[in-house]
Design an enzyme around this catalytic site. Structure first.
Site, mmCIF file in Angstrom:
data_model
loop_
_atom_site.group_PDB
_atom_site.id
_atom_site.type_symbol
_atom_site.label_atom_id
_atom_site.label_comp_id
_atom_site.label_asym_id
_atom_site.label_seq_id
_atom_site.Cartn_x
_atom_site.Cartn_y
_atom_site.Cartn_z
ATOM 1 C CG HIS A 167 -5.347 0.313 -48.695
ATOM 2 N ND1 HIS A 167 -5.580 -0.345 -49.524
ATOM 3 C CD2 HIS A 167 -3.958 -1.044 -48.175
ATOM 4 C CE1 HIS A 167 -5.050 -1.592 -49.766
ATOM 5 N NE2 HIS A 167 -4.598 -1.686 -48.555
ATOM 6 N N GLY B 126 19.038 -0.257 -38.822
ATOM 7 C CA GLY B 126 18.451 -1.304 -39.193
ATOM 8 C C GLY B 126 16.976 -1.242 -38.008
ATOM 9 C CB ALA C 233 19.042 0.935 -35.046
ATOM 10 N NE ARG D 252 25.500 12.133 -30.218
ATOM 11 C CZ ARG D 252 26.612 11.819 -31.541
ATOM 12 N NH1 ARG D 252 27.283 12.806 -31.749
ATOM 13 N NH2 ARG D 252 27.268 10.669 -31.709
#
Length: 207
Positions: free
Chosen positions: A130, A162, A180, A203
């Site tokens: 949008h 994930g 994650a 790192r």
């Protein structure tokens, strides 16, 4: 007795998975084909949702793998993989790419390199969906016209942890790792580990 029951149900799961494989292949093949996807070899557990617009382009290299069924990769927050390419979008997925419960929405251009691993429930967007202008959002036409889009590129051998979110206009370098649950809003150089929200350098990724 208990051990025998355990072995029975383990064997039953393997049997069900093997019985479902040809169904998964046929359904995935049909879905790719009717959406005009250019694809090669693949191995899907379940089948993804795919929607390629009339002017969109979707190319998937060989060795593609996707997990779309809870039993195939039970890591939580289960969803089927979703691949959406808009009428002006171009999605290029390289060879030997694996995804799980991943959503890819491409309205401009997304490129995923060879040998990339994308963890469960990752989302990749090359659009804001949008307009950022409140007045423009009131009208659907101006809202669509003023939506900002920018390409996304993920380099080869990258690993996306994930539940991460990759937003428009970013480039993730070769062999980079995204931790994650990260929100990626800036470029990540090759051979580096980044994580967090907002994402930050952790790192170097030693080879």
């Amino acid at each position: 007795m208990q051990q025998a029951i355990i072995l029975f149900f383990k064997g039953l799961r393997i049997l069900i998975r093997n019985l479902l494989q040809p169904i998964d292949y046929i359904m995935s093949y049909i879905i790719f084909y009717i959406n005009g996807v250019h694809f090669s070899t693949f191995k899907n557990q379940g089948w993804p949702r795919v929607n390629v617009g009339s002017g969109g382009k979707c190319v998937i290299g060989y060795g593609f793998r996707s997990n779309n069924r809870e039993m195939s990769n039970p890591i939580g927050r289960f969803n089927r993989c979703s691949i959406v390419v808009g009428n002006r979008g171009s999605l290029i997925i390289g060879n030997n790419v694996g995804i799980s419960s991943t959503a890819i929405v491409c309205h401009h251009h997304i490129e995923i390199g060879d040998n990339v691993k994308i963890g469960g429930n990752v989302v990749i967007y090359d659009t804001d969906f949008h307009s950022l202008n409140l007045e423009s959002r009131i009208d659907s036409k101006t809202d669509k016209e003023e939506t900002i889009r920018a390409p996304v590129k993920i380099g080869k051998y990258a690993f996306i942890g994930g539940h991460s979110t990759i937003l428009k206009g970013v480039e993730i370098g070769d062999n980079a790792i995204v931790g994650a649950c990260s929100v990626v809003t800036k470029n990540i150089p090759e051979n580096e580990i980044w994580a967090g929200n907002p994402i930050r350098f952790v790192r170097k990724n030693n080879l």
